[in-house]
Design a protein around this motif. Sequence first.
Motif, PDB file in Angstrom:
ATOM      1  N   THR A  63       0.829  -1.208   0.000  1.00 42.22           N
ATOM      2  CA  THR A  63       0.000   0.000   0.000  1.00 42.22           C
ATOM      3  C   THR A  63       0.863   1.256   0.000  1.00 42.22           C
ATOM      4  OG1 THR A  63      -1.861  -1.093   1.101  1.00 42.22           O
ATOM      5  CG2 THR A  63      -1.741   1.300   1.300  1.00 42.22           C
ATOM      6  N   GLN A  64       1.958   1.249   0.766  1.00 42.23           N
ATOM      7  CA  GLN A  64       2.874   2.391   0.775  1.00 42.23           C
ATOM      8  C   GLN A  64       3.489   2.601  -0.597  1.00 42.23           C
ATOM      9  OE1 GLN A  64       3.968   4.569   3.281  1.00 42.23           O
ATOM     10  NE2 GLN A  64       5.282   5.572   1.785  1.00 42.23           N
ATOM     11  N   SER A  65       3.953   1.521  -1.242  1.00 41.81           N
ATOM     12  CA  SER A  65       4.570   1.640  -2.564  1.00 41.81           C
ATOM     13  C   SER A  65       3.564   2.161  -3.586  1.00 41.81           C
ATOM     14  CB  SER A  65       5.111   0.284  -3.017  1.00 41.81           C
ATOM     15  OG  SER A  65       6.158  -0.159  -2.168  1.00 41.81           O
ATOM     16  N   ALA A  66       2.338   1.655  -3.517  1.00 39.48           N
ATOM     17  CA  ALA A  66       1.301   2.118  -4.441  1.00 39.48           C
ATOM     18  C   ALA A  66       0.981   3.585  -4.202  1.00 39.48           C
ATOM     19  CB  ALA A  66       0.040   1.265  -4.284  1.00 39.48           C
ATOM     20  N   THR A  67       1.010   4.017  -2.952  1.00 35.81           N
ATOM     21  CA  THR A  67       0.763   5.423  -2.633  1.00 35.81           C
ATOM     22  C   THR A  67       1.868   6.304  -3.188  1.00 35.81           C
ATOM     23  OG1 THR A  67      -0.391   4.770  -0.603  1.00 35.81           O
ATOM     24  CG2 THR A  67       0.311   7.067  -0.761  1.00 35.81           C
ATOM     25  N   ASP A  68       3.111   5.840  -3.104  1.00 38.28           N
ATOM     26  CA  ASP A  68       4.230   6.600  -3.667  1.00 38.28           C
ATOM     27  C   ASP A  68       4.008   6.880  -5.146  1.00 38.28           C
ATOM     28  OD1 ASP A  68       5.562   6.706  -1.280  1.00 38.28           O
ATOM     29  OD2 ASP A  68       6.797   4.938  -1.675  1.00 38.28           O
ATOM     30  N   ALA A  69       3.486   5.897  -5.864  1.00 38.57           N
ATOM     31  CA  ALA A  69       3.214   6.087  -7.290  1.00 38.57           C
ATOM     32  C   ALA A  69       2.009   6.986  -7.497  1.00 38.57           C
ATOM     33  CB  ALA A  69       2.997   4.740  -7.968  1.00 38.57           C
ATOM     34  N   ALA A  70       0.969   6.789  -6.695  1.00 36.17           N
ATOM     35  CA  ALA A  70      -0.279   7.525  -6.908  1.00 36.17           C
ATOM     36  C   ALA A  70      -0.136   9.018  -6.634  1.00 36.17           C
ATOM     37  CB  ALA A  70      -1.387   6.938  -6.022  1.00 36.17           C
ATOM     38  N   VAL A  71       0.696   9.405  -5.677  1.00 32.23           N
ATOM     39  CA  VAL A  71       0.843  10.833  -5.409  1.00 32.23           C
ATOM     40  C   VAL A  71       1.579  11.536  -6.542  1.00 32.23           C
ATOM     41  CG1 VAL A  71       0.767  10.574  -2.898  1.00 32.23           C
ATOM     42  CG2 VAL A  71       2.970  10.526  -4.062  1.00 32.23           C
ATOM     43  N   TYR A  72       2.259  10.773  -7.365  1.00 35.71           N
ATOM     44  CA  TYR A  72       2.981  11.352  -8.503  1.00 35.71           C
ATOM     45  C   TYR A  72       2.114  11.381  -9.755  1.00 35.71           C
ATOM     46  CZ  TYR A  72       7.149  12.584 -11.193  1.00 35.71           C
ATOM     47  OH  TYR A  72       8.065  13.229 -11.972  1.00 35.71           O
ATOM     48  N   TRP A  73       1.243  10.394  -9.896  1.00 36.26           N
ATOM     49  CA  TRP A  73       0.381  10.303 -11.070  1.00 36.26           C
ATOM     50  C   TRP A  73      -1.078  10.244 -10.612  1.00 36.26           C
ATOM     51  CZ3 TRP A  73       4.672   6.734 -11.218  1.00 36.26           C
ATOM     52  CH2 TRP A  73       5.676   7.124 -12.104  1.00 36.26           C
TER      53      TRP A  73
ATOM     54  N   SER B 161       3.740  -1.140  -9.309  1.00 37.11           N
ATOM     55  CA  SER B 161       4.661  -1.495 -10.390  1.00 37.11           C
ATOM     56  C   SER B 161       4.991  -0.317 -11.284  1.00 37.11           C
ATOM     57  CB  SER B 161       4.064  -2.622 -11.243  1.00 37.11           C
ATOM     58  OG  SER B 161       2.959  -2.154 -12.019  1.00 37.11           O
ATOM     59  N   ARG B 162       4.255   0.784 -11.143  1.00 38.09           N
ATOM     60  CA  ARG B 162       4.564   1.978 -11.944  1.00 38.09           C
ATOM     61  C   ARG B 162       5.907   2.566 -11.531  1.00 38.09           C
ATOM     62  NH1 ARG B 162       2.303   0.571 -15.944  1.00 38.09           N
ATOM     63  NH2 ARG B 162       2.430  -1.359 -14.746  1.00 38.09           N
ATOM     64  N   LEU B 163       6.339   2.277 -10.313  1.00 34.74           N
ATOM     65  CA  LEU B 163       7.673   2.689  -9.880  1.00 34.74           C
ATOM     66  C   LEU B 163       8.680   1.656 -10.359  1.00 34.74           C
ATOM     67  CD1 LEU B 163       6.834   3.671  -6.193  1.00 34.74           C
ATOM     68  CD2 LEU B 163       7.090   5.202  -8.144  1.00 34.74           C
ATOM     69  N   SER B 164       9.900   2.081 -10.566  1.00 33.21           N
ATOM     70  CA  SER B 164      10.915   1.151 -11.066  1.00 33.21           C
ATOM     71  C   SER B 164      11.131   0.029 -10.056  1.00 33.21           C
ATOM     72  CB  SER B 164      12.238   1.877 -11.308  1.00 33.21           C
ATOM     73  OG  SER B 164      13.241   0.950 -11.661  1.00 33.21           O
ATOM     74  N   PRO B 165      10.999  -1.229 -10.506  1.00 34.33           N
ATOM     75  CA  PRO B 165      11.205  -2.351  -9.585  1.00 34.33           C
ATOM     76  C   PRO B 165      12.676  -2.703  -9.421  1.00 34.33           C
ATOM     77  CG  PRO B 165      10.622  -3.184 -11.750  1.00 34.33           C
ATOM     78  CD  PRO B 165      10.610  -1.669 -11.847  1.00 34.33           C
ATOM     79  N   ASP B 166      13.560  -2.035 -10.162  1.00 32.73           N
ATOM     80  CA  ASP B 166      14.964  -2.413 -10.150  1.00 32.73           C
ATOM     81  C   ASP B 166      15.736  -1.567  -9.152  1.00 32.73           C
ATOM     82  OD1 ASP B 166      16.937  -4.136 -11.829  1.00 32.73           O
ATOM     83  OD2 ASP B 166      17.925  -2.192 -11.596  1.00 32.73           O
ATOM     84  N   PRO B 167      16.588  -2.179  -8.347  1.00 35.47           N
ATOM     85  CA  PRO B 167      17.307  -1.409  -7.316  1.00 35.47           C
ATOM     86  C   PRO B 167      18.278  -0.380  -7.879  1.00 35.47           C
ATOM     87  CG  PRO B 167      18.134  -3.669  -7.447  1.00 35.47           C
ATOM     88  CD  PRO B 167      16.888  -3.623  -8.261  1.00 35.47           C
ATOM     89  N   THR B 168      18.708  -0.534  -9.132  1.00 31.75           N
ATOM     90  CA  THR B 168      19.642   0.445  -9.688  1.00 31.75           C
ATOM     91  C   THR B 168      19.027   1.841  -9.746  1.00 31.75           C
ATOM     92  OG1 THR B 168      18.951  -0.127 -11.942  1.00 31.75           O
ATOM     93  CG2 THR B 168      20.882  -1.259 -11.056  1.00 31.75           C
TER      94      THR B 168
END
Length: 407
Positions: A293-303, A332-339
């Motif tokens: 839910t936190q990760s999804a919120t990070d994406a949603a506040v941007y888009w 998943s809209r945020l980059s899943p890769d640690p780089t």
Amino acid sequence: MAAPGAGLRWGPCPTEAGAGAALCTTVTVPMNYSVPEGEQIELTVSRMQPVGPAQGRGVLFAGQGGPGVDALNFWSSRDSRVPALREFDRIAVQPRGLRWSTPLRCTKAVVVILPVTDRASCEAAAPGYPGTLTTETLARDLEQVRRALGTEQISFYGGSYGTALGAAYATLFPERVDKMVLDANVNPEWAWGEQVARGWQAREAAVYELFDWIAANDDTYGLGATRRAVAGEWARQVYAQGGGWQARLDPALGGALGALVDGGAEVGSAELSGRLANLVQSVRRPGAGQSLTQSATDAAVYWRNYWPYLAEGMRRYKDDPRHIEFLSYVASRLSPDPTSGWVYDAITCNEAGAVSSAGVAALVDSPTGQAISSLPPSCNGPVCCALHGRRPRSGWRSTGAGWHILR
């Protein structure tokens, strides 16, 4: 005249890049431009060929956001939204340090509550490489790709961090620029501590706006008819998913301690106790990661267009924790890769500047008097750069008369 890049070998792009109909190639560039004949690295480049009656408008380079954002799908993701762009030969250069472009290899270290990129691990994996991660170097990489394509000039479209990249390129190679559009510009005087400080403030306001929107649509999502109720459900989900201290970042948004503190109210003993509890929780569980839910919120506040998906995901999770498909989609809209995080930390810390008193105020005093989401999912800013092993400042700056590279 030969098409741009005729001498390069083009083929399918990495499947995970989501580059659609684009083709990809690799271009070799110096790792360190002060030693151009020294060690070389490879960058992956995507291309979408021009179509339509007016094709042949020239070569258009992408300036993706970030820093630390994948670029290979930049044009494919905009192909249907801006048909006029199809008349250009569209090029996107995957920034160095990211996957598919000689990726950094680092680990994260947790210092009390702050997950920090361990620069020593990056340096050990590729000596000298982390220090090359700057906006100036990325601009020089673009120039190497232009040369490889064999085109005399390029046009450029950049948004967010891409505006800094475009400005740096135009400063270094003005004779190579045809047309340039910079959208949602980064303030050049804010690189990067100030940018982070002001960004946290804006992000917090966006979270509250998001919660207000969900509350206004309670008939649809059933997550609460007030910001307070929605925030409480949000915190419950984050905590249940292992977010731990992030769910308790501010006692105003749920957890066992503290009641909602009205905007503008003084910080009382209950809230201070709650924040202390957050710190204790962080020390007890320093490895606690983000929840879905936190990760999804990070994406949603941007888009903003993902707000309904986030709300639906929270509704489904509330009804049955096994239903995470909507939350997973938004996250998943945020980059899943640690780089992505490693490159972000490297560039912002290599170019880090001081935070002004106004920026400090943005960190301490939010529009609501709360602290929700003021701490980002990864550690950045001046304090974290000190932990990261910040190098002397380099990068770009506006002097009012144009852009200049700091040597």
